[in-house]
Design an enzyme around this catalytic site. Structure first.
Site, short mmCIF file in Angstrom:
data_model
loop_
_atom_site.label_atom_id
_atom_site.label_comp_id
_atom_site.label_asym_id
_atom_site.label_seq_id
_atom_site.Cartn_x
_atom_site.Cartn_y
_atom_site.Cartn_z
N GLU A 1 45.26 41.19 35.36
CA GLU A 1 45.22 42.51 36.01
C GLU A 1 46.61 43.13 36.14
O GLU A 1 46.77 44.34 35.95
CB GLU A 1 44.58 42.39 37.40
CG GLU A 1 43.10 42.05 37.37
CD GLU A 1 42.82 40.58 37.16
OE1 GLU A 1 41.66 40.24 36.87
OE2 GLU A 1 43.77 39.77 37.28
N PHE B 1 40.15 42.22 42.41
CA PHE B 1 41.23 41.81 41.51
C PHE B 1 42.33 42.87 41.44
O PHE B 1 43.51 42.55 41.36
CB PHE B 1 40.67 41.53 40.12
CG PHE B 1 39.60 40.49 40.08
CD1 PHE B 1 39.55 39.48 41.04
CD2 PHE B 1 38.63 40.50 39.10
CE1 PHE B 1 38.56 38.51 41.00
CE2 PHE B 1 37.63 39.54 39.05
CZ PHE B 1 37.59 38.54 40.01
#
Length: 319
Positions: free
Chosen positions: A62, A87
């Protein structure tokens, strides 16, 4: 399988984000899509299939995705980057703040599974994502109610300067706002349904629940207004304060912890305006939530239509 958040009788639209991005991408070659290994589960696969050369699979990384999206925006592209809300906000906040927000780049982050839209427990339930991000300068935060909001928000977000975070409703998304005289306007709250007895200030999927609750309450002679705050930041304090500065029973409704989200944005706006009004929050508690089936969890934590109706009816009866 993607759990449905649609209530009985509410029509749905499949993957509105993906289809809105495809439509926008046909008109604007700067639009690109990114995913952190979750394209199928954030509806980004629709854009990927239409524009494979403008889609970038970043894998389960991410932070890397945020940095790459910021770099793309720096050279003039308009990226929409997708992953799960947990996330994005828990793992990659520093990249959002320093790569996207500090240089004020047009990066549009979309986070799936906001609040209580999955039964998989705290590892996937982003109950505090808005609380994390509201303090980030330059960042626009959008909490859409339904497919209508998403479809209309996408081109406005692409055209707006600076970064954004949208709480994505995915899969078969409810479609309810087109029953009303409503249009999405970035940065504005809208009175979707007027009412004289109670006012429900809501965001996200809780606006759908507020509208369904208002219909149910009307059968009991309770006339409830619904004020939809699709944009959480910048917050339309003027509209919200005006609607709450009345004798009506008042509530906020959010698919988010009552800490740091719509309720506290509303309370802060009232205090700054010098308006004394009692507002009861309907939202998620300040705790890690259980895992389980969504309808059961929504009943347990007070997000269901029946729960809202009971809360409003009780307060109106008390006067």
């Amino acid at each position: 399988m993607i759990a449905s958040i649609a209530d009985p009788g509410v029509p749905t639209t499949s993957a509105p984000l993906g289809h809105a991005l495809v439509e926008l991408g046909r008109a604007d070659e700067r639009i690109v899509g990114l995913s952190a290994d979750l394209a199928k589960y954030t509806d980004m696969h629709v854009f990927r299939e239409a524009f494979p050369e403008r889609f970038f699979q970043m894998g389960m990384a991410e932070q890397v995705m945020m940095g790459a999206a910021a770099g793309m925006a720096q050279v003039g592209l308009v990226p929409f980057a997708s992953t799960y809300s947990v996330f994005a906000t828990r793992r990659a906040y520093d990249w959002i703040a320093l790569d996207m927000a500090e240089p004020n780049l047009n990066v549009n982050l979309v986070g799936a599974l906001p609040g209580l839209t999955t039964g998989y427990g705290p590892s996937h339930q982003a109950t505090e994502d808005m609380a994390i991000l509201r303090g980030c300068p330059n960042l626009t935060i959008v909490d859409p109610c339904d497919a209508v909001d998403i479809e209309q928000a996408v081109p406005q977000l692409a055209a707006a300067p600076g970064p954004s975070y949208t709480r994505l409703l995915r899969g078969k998304v409810p479609r309810i706002l087109d029953r009303y005289d409503y249009s999405f306007e970035l940065g504005k709250a809208k009175v979707v349904r007027p009412g004289t007895d109670a006012v429900l200030v809501s965001s996200g999927l809780m606006t759908m629940r507020a509208l369904l609750a208002a219909d149910a309450l009307a059968k009991d002679g309770v006339d409830a207004s619904v004020v939809h705050c699709a944009t959480i930041k910048p917050f339309d304090a003027a509209t919200v304060v005006r609607e709450l500065d009345t004798p009506r029973a008042a509530f906020t409704l959010e698919n988010h912890t009552v800490v740091g989200g719509l309720f506290e944005a509303t309370a802060g706006a009232l205090v700054r305006a010098g308006v004394r009004a009692q507002v009861d929050p309907i939202g998620l508690p300040d705790e890690f939530l259980d895992a389980g089936a969504l309808p059961t969890l929504h009943d347990r934590y007070g997000l269901s239509v029946d729960s809202i109706v009971a809360r409003v009816r009780e307060k109106v009866a008390r006067g």
